[in-house]
Enzyme design. Structure first.
Site, PDB file in Angstrom:
ATOM      1  N   MET A 152       7.839  -2.823   5.470  1.00  0.00           N
ATOM      2  CA  MET A 152       8.460  -2.862   4.142  1.00  0.00           C
ATOM      3  C   MET A 152       9.185  -1.559   3.823  1.00  0.00           C
ATOM      4  SD  MET A 152       8.044  -5.902   3.321  1.00  0.00           S
ATOM      5  CE  MET A 152       8.922  -5.719   1.788  1.00  0.00           C
ATOM      6  N   ASP A 184      27.474   1.237  -4.069  1.00  0.00           N
ATOM      7  CA  ASP A 184      27.728   1.943  -5.327  1.00  0.00           C
ATOM      8  C   ASP A 184      28.847   2.966  -5.178  1.00  0.00           C
ATOM      9  OD1 ASP A 184      27.163   2.703  -8.085  1.00  0.00           O
ATOM     10  OD2 ASP A 184      26.346   4.540  -7.209  1.00  0.00           O
ATOM     11  N   HIS A 220       0.838  -1.201   0.000  1.00  0.00           N
ATOM     12  CA  HIS A 220       0.000   0.000   0.000  1.00  0.00           C
ATOM     13  C   HIS A 220       0.875   1.255   0.000  1.00  0.00           C
ATOM     14  CE1 HIS A 220      -2.775  -3.013   1.606  1.00  0.00           C
ATOM     15  NE2 HIS A 220      -3.731  -2.255   1.111  1.00  0.00           N
TER      16      HIS A 220
END
Length: 165
Positions: A115, A130, A79
């Site tokens: 999440m 990175d 959601h």
């Protein structure tokens, strides 16, 4: 397991987003953690802001915050949430060659923010990777996990053991 027991499948077996409209609105918070494993020399360079790509932790913090806000775009059936808090913090464990990453997300809503916290930690750690891969291509990301959550029907939950340190 019977298909009718799955929360993200409808009666026909098709994926769908769960209706949380009737769930009570509560303050919900989640904390996730993870560790970037590199070398003591790289962690020292991060601390001194001596890497060619710039301030690794500042960029990773913003990346984690942005990722938490975009979790529903990345994880199917999640959601979209109006987050009230996203905090991404780091602890440099120079002697161990580690960067400990922690994200805290909060919302006043009818579904949890686990999440979002996990996504923030993941993307912050990926950003560190990175920015440091040119000096340590063997860098690893480990132990991304939910550490604690509050709110909702299940209330407070906390992991007894952590991967930290």
């Amino acid at each position: 397991m019977n298909q009718s027991n799955f929360t993200h499948l409808d009666k026909a077996g098709s994926a769908h987003m769960v209706d949380v409209g009737k769930k009570s609105t509560t303050y919900r918070q989640a904390v996730a953690v993870g560790t970037v494993q590199t070398t003591p020399a790289v962690v020292e360079q991060i601390e001194l802001q001596a890497l060619r790509k710039g301030d690794v932790l500042a960029v990773a913090r913003v990346a984690g915050i942005m990722a938490a806000k975009r979790t529903s775009d990345l994880i199917p059936l999640c959601h979209p949430l109006a987050l009230t808090k996203v905090a991404v913090e780091f602890e440099l464990l120079t002697e161990k060659g580690q960067v400990f990453v922690q994200a805290t997300c909060a919302v006043e809503g009818s579904t949890g923010v686990e999440m979002e916290a996990l996504t923030a930690v993941s993307v912050a750690a990926l950003t560190i990777h990175d920015m440091c891969k040119s000096v340590d291509p063997s860098l690893t990301i480990n132990g991304i996990q939910l550490q604690e959550k509050t709110g909702g029907k299940t209330g407070h939950w906390r992991r007894e053991h952590t991967t930290h340190g």
